[in-house]
Design a protein around this motif. Structure first.
Motif, PDB file in Angstrom:
ATOM      1  N   LEU A 151      63.933  74.053  27.747  1.00 25.37           N
ATOM      2  CA  LEU A 151      64.591  75.350  27.919  1.00 25.37           C
ATOM      3  C   LEU A 151      66.061  75.181  28.300  1.00 25.37           C
ATOM      4  CD1 LEU A 151      64.359  78.417  27.909  1.00 25.37           C
ATOM      5  CD2 LEU A 151      63.514  78.291  30.275  1.00 25.37           C
ATOM      6  N   ALA A 152      66.356  74.190  29.107  1.00 22.65           N
ATOM      7  CA  ALA A 152      67.754  73.936  29.509  1.00 22.65           C
ATOM      8  C   ALA A 152      68.626  73.672  28.281  1.00 22.65           C
ATOM      9  CB  ALA A 152      67.829  72.754  30.471  1.00 22.65           C
ATOM     10  N   ALA A 153      68.074  72.990  27.276  1.00 17.45           N
ATOM     11  CA  ALA A 153      68.836  72.680  26.068  1.00 17.45           C
ATOM     12  C   ALA A 153      69.079  73.918  25.204  1.00 17.45           C
ATOM     13  CB  ALA A 153      68.104  71.616  25.259  1.00 17.45           C
ATOM     14  N   ARG A 154      68.300  74.973  25.419  1.00 19.04           N
ATOM     15  CA  ARG A 154      68.415  76.180  24.591  1.00 19.04           C
ATOM     16  C   ARG A 154      69.117  77.336  25.287  1.00 19.04           C
ATOM     17  NH1 ARG A 154      63.750  73.519  23.355  1.00 19.04           N
ATOM     18  NH2 ARG A 154      63.049  73.493  21.181  1.00 19.04           N
ATOM     19  N   THR A 155      69.483  77.135  26.543  1.00 15.34           N
ATOM     20  CA  THR A 155      70.102  78.217  27.326  1.00 15.34           C
ATOM     21  C   THR A 155      71.364  77.708  28.010  1.00 15.34           C
ATOM     22  OG1 THR A 155      68.711  77.664  29.233  1.00 15.34           O
ATOM     23  CG2 THR A 155      67.902  79.412  27.752  1.00 15.34           C
ATOM     24  N   GLU A 156      72.152  78.654  28.531  1.00 17.12           N
ATOM     25  CA  GLU A 156      73.403  78.285  29.198  1.00 17.12           C
ATOM     26  C   GLU A 156      73.539  78.838  30.609  1.00 17.12           C
ATOM     27  OE1 GLU A 156      76.564  79.605  26.688  1.00 17.12           O
ATOM     28  OE2 GLU A 156      75.938  78.336  25.010  1.00 17.12           O
TER      29      GLU A 156
ATOM     30  N   LEU B  37      66.883  67.150  35.847  1.00 17.73           N
ATOM     31  CA  LEU B  37      66.879  68.510  35.314  1.00 17.73           C
ATOM     32  C   LEU B  37      68.068  69.315  35.824  1.00 17.73           C
ATOM     33  CD1 LEU B  37      63.149  69.651  35.410  1.00 17.73           C
ATOM     34  CD2 LEU B  37      64.687  69.770  33.449  1.00 17.73           C
ATOM     35  N   ASP B  38      68.384  69.145  37.082  1.00 19.21           N
ATOM     36  CA  ASP B  38      69.519  69.865  37.648  1.00 19.21           C
ATOM     37  C   ASP B  38      70.820  69.453  36.965  1.00 19.21           C
ATOM     38  OD1 ASP B  38      70.386  71.819  39.680  1.00 19.21           O
ATOM     39  OD2 ASP B  38      71.546  70.108  40.424  1.00 19.21           O
ATOM     40  N   VAL B  39      70.997  68.152  36.751  1.00 23.07           N
ATOM     41  CA  VAL B  39      72.206  67.656  36.088  1.00 23.07           C
ATOM     42  C   VAL B  39      72.243  68.131  34.634  1.00 23.07           C
ATOM     43  CG1 VAL B  39      73.422  65.583  35.325  1.00 23.07           C
ATOM     44  CG2 VAL B  39      72.486  65.681  37.643  1.00 23.07           C
ATOM     45  N   LEU B  40      71.138  67.975  33.902  1.00 22.36           N
ATOM     46  CA  LEU B  40      71.100  68.382  32.496  1.00 22.36           C
ATOM     47  C   LEU B  40      71.331  69.880  32.301  1.00 22.36           C
ATOM     48  CD1 LEU B  40      68.102  66.277  31.144  1.00 22.36           C
ATOM     49  CD2 LEU B  40      70.514  66.040  30.521  1.00 22.36           C
ATOM     50  N   SER B  41      70.924  70.683  33.276  1.00 28.52           N
ATOM     51  CA  SER B  41      71.073  72.135  33.163  1.00 28.52           C
ATOM     52  C   SER B  41      72.392  72.633  33.731  1.00 28.52           C
ATOM     53  CB  SER B  41      69.907  72.842  33.872  1.00 28.52           C
ATOM     54  OG  SER B  41      70.001  72.681  35.275  1.00 28.52           O
TER      55      SER B  41
ATOM     56  N   ALA C 217      68.912  52.991  46.386  1.00 29.79           N
ATOM     57  CA  ALA C 217      69.671  54.188  46.012  1.00 29.79           C
ATOM     58  C   ALA C 217      68.921  54.865  44.879  1.00 29.79           C
ATOM     59  CB  ALA C 217      71.074  53.805  45.563  1.00 29.79           C
ATOM     60  N   VAL C 218      69.000  56.177  44.811  1.00 24.16           N
ATOM     61  CA  VAL C 218      68.294  56.925  43.788  1.00 24.16           C
ATOM     62  C   VAL C 218      69.311  57.540  42.829  1.00 24.16           C
ATOM     63  CG1 VAL C 218      66.757  58.879  43.375  1.00 24.16           C
ATOM     64  CG2 VAL C 218      66.363  57.397  45.337  1.00 24.16           C
ATOM     65  N   TYR C 219      69.081  57.332  41.544  1.00 20.35           N
ATOM     66  CA  TYR C 219      69.916  57.917  40.495  1.00 20.35           C
ATOM     67  C   TYR C 219      69.020  58.683  39.537  1.00 20.35           C
ATOM     68  CZ  TYR C 219      73.519  54.655  42.009  1.00 20.35           C
ATOM     69  OH  TYR C 219      74.427  53.958  42.740  1.00 20.35           O
ATOM     70  N   PRO C 220      69.401  59.850  39.119  1.00 18.84           N
ATOM     71  CA  PRO C 220      70.547  60.631  39.576  1.00 18.84           C
ATOM     72  C   PRO C 220      70.189  61.389  40.842  1.00 18.84           C
ATOM     73  CG  PRO C 220      69.418  61.837  37.861  1.00 18.84           C
ATOM     74  CD  PRO C 220      68.682  60.531  38.020  1.00 18.84           C
ATOM     75  N   ARG C 221      71.213  61.935  41.457  1.00 15.21           N
ATOM     76  CA  ARG C 221      71.033  62.910  42.525  1.00 15.21           C
ATOM     77  C   ARG C 221      71.454  64.253  41.945  1.00 15.21           C
ATOM     78  NH1 ARG C 221      73.052  58.578  45.433  1.00 15.21           N
ATOM     79  NH2 ARG C 221      75.105  59.467  45.747  1.00 15.21           N
ATOM     80  N   PRO C 222      70.987  65.364  42.521  1.00 13.69           N
ATOM     81  CA  PRO C 222      71.259  66.676  41.937  1.00 13.69           C
ATOM     82  C   PRO C 222      72.746  67.020  41.893  1.00 13.69           C
ATOM     83  CG  PRO C 222      69.666  66.837  43.731  1.00 13.69           C
ATOM     84  CD  PRO C 222      70.175  65.445  43.733  1.00 13.69           C
TER      85      PRO C 222
END
Length: 186
Positions: free
Chosen positions: A83-88, A114-118, A178-183
């Motif tokens: 859905l993130a890929a289809r919305t803005e 998901l937070d980064v991609l959206s 360390a964790v990648y990615p972070r939000p």
């Protein structure tokens, strides 16, 4: 009854969101499950959620369920990625990811991704789980859900907020990492 004097021509002011399940409405007999019908369910819901953005809705919330035709979203995060890929603009929400059903660092990374991609549009909802059938089928002890949830949440918050973390708990252990990615959102 009180009347609203100004016209409501913007849903943004109302904070209107959708909570949706991808119910498999055909035959609940597992032997009659048809993946092409599930594909149709996903496509129809996706069209509705994309339309919701055009109509001014604020957020789409999806939930996690397992082992039933009640909801075809064992991973709402996967659907939200699509859905993130289809919305803005519309925010993307999970109500809820069941923390005890997941390895919490993996769940934290997935949510951050998901937070980064959206573009920072993710609303994270988490819970301990309440469906006895799901808990039983996963071979978990119902009494462990709350402590697993609490420890998992501590680990997830650390993963999102700390540069490095280390954890040695009752259910999860992790050496310094360390964790990648972070939000994207803080």
């Amino acid at each position: 009854m009180r009347r609203v004097s100004a016209p409501l021509n913007s849903l943004d002011r109302l904070g209107v969101s959708i909570f949706d399940l991808c119910h498999y409405p055909y035959d609940n007999d597992p032997a009659r499950y048809d993946p092409s019908l599930a594909e149709r369910v996903y496509a129809e819901h996706m069209e509705e959620w994309v339309a919701a953005e055009r109509l001014g809705f604020d957020c789409v919330f999806l939930s996690e369920h397992h082992f039933t035709a009640y909801n075809l979203l064992p991973s709402p995060n996967v659907m939200l990625g699509a859905l993130a890929a289809r919305t803005e603009r519309i925010r993307l929400g999970v109500m809820v990811n069941v923390v005890p059903f997941h390895e919490p660092l993996r769940l934290a990374e997935e949510a951050a991704m998901l937070d980064v991609l959206s573009g920072g549009r993710l609303e994270v909802g988490v819970g301990r789980g309440i469906d006895f059938q799901e808990v039983q089928k996963l071979g978990m002890d119902f009494d462990e859900l709350r402590p697993r949830f609490q420890e998992g949440m501590e680990l997830m918050v650390e993963a999102w907020t700390e540069v490095e973390l280390e954890h040695d708990g009752d259910f999860y252990s992790l050496g310094r990492t360390a964790v990648y990615p972070r939000p994207l959102q803080q």
